[in-house]
Write an enzyme that holds these catalytic residues in place. Structure first.
Site, mmCIF file in Angstrom:
data_model
loop_
_atom_site.group_PDB
_atom_site.id
_atom_site.type_symbol
_atom_site.label_atom_id
_atom_site.label_comp_id
_atom_site.label_asym_id
_atom_site.label_seq_id
_atom_site.Cartn_x
_atom_site.Cartn_y
_atom_site.Cartn_z
ATOM 1 N N PRO A 39 38.518 34.136 51.703
ATOM 2 C CA PRO A 39 38.633 33.433 50.421
ATOM 3 C C PRO A 39 38.107 34.283 49.268
ATOM 4 O O PRO A 39 37.213 35.113 49.472
ATOM 5 C CB PRO A 39 37.749 32.189 50.614
ATOM 6 C CG PRO A 39 36.942 32.425 51.840
ATOM 7 C CD PRO A 39 37.558 33.519 52.626
ATOM 8 N N ASP A 40 38.682 34.116 48.074
ATOM 9 C CA ASP A 40 38.111 34.785 46.901
ATOM 10 C C ASP A 40 36.962 33.926 46.375
ATOM 11 O O ASP A 40 36.545 32.974 47.044
ATOM 12 C CB ASP A 40 39.191 35.077 45.840
ATOM 13 C CG ASP A 40 39.822 33.814 45.267
ATOM 14 O OD1 ASP A 40 39.350 32.711 45.596
ATOM 15 O OD2 ASP A 40 40.779 33.922 44.487
ATOM 16 N N PHE A 41 36.421 34.244 45.225
ATOM 17 C CA PHE A 41 35.324 33.436 44.683
ATOM 18 C C PHE A 41 35.822 32.222 43.923
ATOM 19 O O PHE A 41 35.367 31.118 44.109
ATOM 20 C CB PHE A 41 34.493 34.283 43.703
ATOM 21 C CG PHE A 41 33.408 35.075 44.353
ATOM 22 C CD1 PHE A 41 33.057 34.877 45.667
ATOM 23 C CD2 PHE A 41 32.710 36.024 43.618
ATOM 24 C CE1 PHE A 41 32.046 35.606 46.253
ATOM 25 C CE2 PHE A 41 31.688 36.767 44.200
ATOM 26 C CZ PHE A 41 31.371 36.560 45.511
ATOM 27 N N ARG A 42 36.773 32.503 43.016
ATOM 28 C CA ARG A 42 36.986 31.524 41.960
ATOM 29 C C ARG A 42 38.243 30.681 42.063
ATOM 30 O O ARG A 42 38.448 29.810 41.224
ATOM 31 C CB ARG A 42 36.938 32.237 40.594
ATOM 32 C CG ARG A 42 35.542 32.766 40.301
ATOM 33 C CD ARG A 42 35.451 33.596 39.046
ATOM 34 N NE ARG A 42 34.091 34.103 38.878
ATOM 35 C CZ ARG A 42 33.601 35.192 39.489
ATOM 36 N NH1 ARG A 42 34.385 35.887 40.291
ATOM 37 N NH2 ARG A 42 32.362 35.569 39.293
ATOM 38 N N ASN A 113 35.723 44.649 46.275
ATOM 39 C CA ASN A 113 35.622 43.947 47.554
ATOM 40 C C ASN A 113 34.604 44.604 48.473
ATOM 41 O O ASN A 113 34.391 45.813 48.430
ATOM 42 C CB ASN A 113 36.991 43.891 48.229
ATOM 43 C CG ASN A 113 37.963 43.076 47.405
ATOM 44 O OD1 ASN A 113 37.542 42.325 46.528
ATOM 45 N ND2 ASN A 113 39.250 43.219 47.662
ATOM 46 N N ASP A 115 34.820 43.876 51.803
ATOM 47 C CA ASP A 115 35.390 43.638 53.137
ATOM 48 C C ASP A 115 35.837 44.928 53.833
ATOM 49 O O ASP A 115 36.273 44.887 54.990
ATOM 50 C CB ASP A 115 36.573 42.648 53.043
ATOM 51 C CG ASP A 115 37.639 43.081 52.055
ATOM 52 O OD1 ASP A 115 37.839 44.299 51.865
ATOM 53 O OD2 ASP A 115 38.295 42.207 51.458
ATOM 54 N N HIS A 132 30.953 47.456 44.359
ATOM 55 C CA HIS A 132 29.888 46.501 44.675
ATOM 56 C C HIS A 132 29.286 46.751 46.056
ATOM 57 O O HIS A 132 28.765 45.835 46.685
ATOM 58 C CB HIS A 132 30.415 45.060 44.541
ATOM 59 C CG HIS A 132 30.785 44.722 43.128
ATOM 60 N ND1 HIS A 132 31.585 43.664 42.777
ATOM 61 C CD2 HIS A 132 30.462 45.321 41.949
ATOM 62 C CE1 HIS A 132 31.730 43.632 41.454
ATOM 63 N NE2 HIS A 132 31.064 44.633 40.935
#
Ligand code: CNA
Length: 288
Positions: A39-42, A113, A115, A132
């Site tokens: 899932p993304d954040f927003r 990302n 991941d 990040h």
């Protein structure tokens, strides 16, 4: 997919075909991995922030707040177990990125990302800037001692078996909490992010080396990453592939911007087809 998005994707591909020496810088976010099951954040309903609400966080971003983590590490363990590398496969868009490398059209990928799916798609480390950070290494938040990937992973495995387990990964020198080297709010981004972006910006000032910048699947809300499209020199073509028009593309659109408002995988199919890479893309999909 809307007709104007199909036309925009074709326009981008045509530009790439007409300028065979021109390379591409990609600026990507969580949207390129949603089709992998991360899932993304927003995104409303499906985003991690929406789902974290069941944890009674004071605010969703607290899960990435270093002070909050020190006091309550558990929500981060939950989030880490959703995102932890190893259980997901690259998307069609990740594999298109690999084709840009294979066809010598890739200058850089700046990814927000964590991941590591760019690496898993087979893209060489020299092209990837993990803005990040990643789960590949850990450090003690107190004395900064470095720990290998497994140290946090072991505790995460225990947490996944028994979410009530109160033992978190702790430093063997000072008993501080161990945290993966992913960038929390208020923490510095890796130096390499800034130095590489500066040198990539320089390539935009010469016609012969000027790249195209393609922004994909990010809400452009996390700084300083969100500033990158604004930094892009005016002579450099920018494109946006996203479900929504965001950031500088919305606030200060440029006449030359190419907007492809759609899912990144659908855009990948069209771009690959227009560039004559469909067979290569299908082969990569089979390999993964
Ligand atoms: P975000 O704020 O959740 O935004 C994602 C954006 O992508 C939104 O604008 C969506 O509309 C759009 N989008 C979602 N799915 C698609 C799709 N299939 N095709 C095209 N567009 C799509 O995420 P950002 O990356 O902008 O935020 C930065 C945060 C998210 C970073 O700090 C990451 O560490 C963090 N994050 C990373 C992952 C991951 O590693 N996969 C997952 C969730 C969050």
């Amino acid at each position: 997919m809307k007709n104007n998005s199909i036309e925009a994707a074709k326009k981008l591909a045509k530009l790439l075909q007409e300028n065979p020496k021109q390379k591409v810088i990609f600026l990507v976010g969580a949207g390129i991995s949603t089709s992998c099951g991360i899932p993304d954040f927003r995104s409303p309903e499906t985003g991690l922030y929406h789902n974290l609400s069941k944890l009674n966080l004071p605010y969703a971003e607290a899960v990435f707040d270093i002070d909050f983590f020190e006091e309550k590490p558990r929500p981060f363990y939950l989030l880490a177990s959703e995102l932890y590398p190893g259980k997901f496969k690259p998307s069609r868009f990740h594999l298109l990125l690999k084709l840009f490398q294979d066809n010598k059209r890739l200058q850089r990928i700046y990814t927000q990302n964590i991941d590591t799916l760019e690496r898993q798609a087979g893209i060489s480390q020299e092209y990837i800037i993990e803005a990040h950070g990643s789960f590949a290494e850990n450090h003690c938040i107190n004395c900064k001692k470095i720990f290998k990937m497994d140290v946090f992973k072991e505790h995460l495995n225990k947490y996944q078996k028994d979410p009530s387990d109160k033992n978190f990964a702790r430093c063997n020198s000072c008993n501080g909490l161990i945290k993966p080297n992913i960038v929390f709010f208020g923490e510095d981004l890796p130096k390499k992010f800034f130095t590489t972006w500066d040198s990539d910006l320089e390539t935009m000032s010469e016609k012969e080396t000027r790249p195209i910048v393609i922004v994909v699947g990010t809400s452009l809300t996390v700084y300083p990453f969100a500033n990158l499209p604004t930094d892009v020199q005016k002579d450099t073509t920018r494109a946006l592939i996203s479900r929504e028009i965001v950031g500088d593309f919305k606030v200060s659109p440029r006449k030359t911007d190419i907007i492809i408002e759609t899912n990144s995988d659908d855009a990948a199919d069209i771009i690959a087809r227009e560039l004559g890479w469909s067979k290569q893309l299908n082969n990569l999909i089979k390999e993964h």
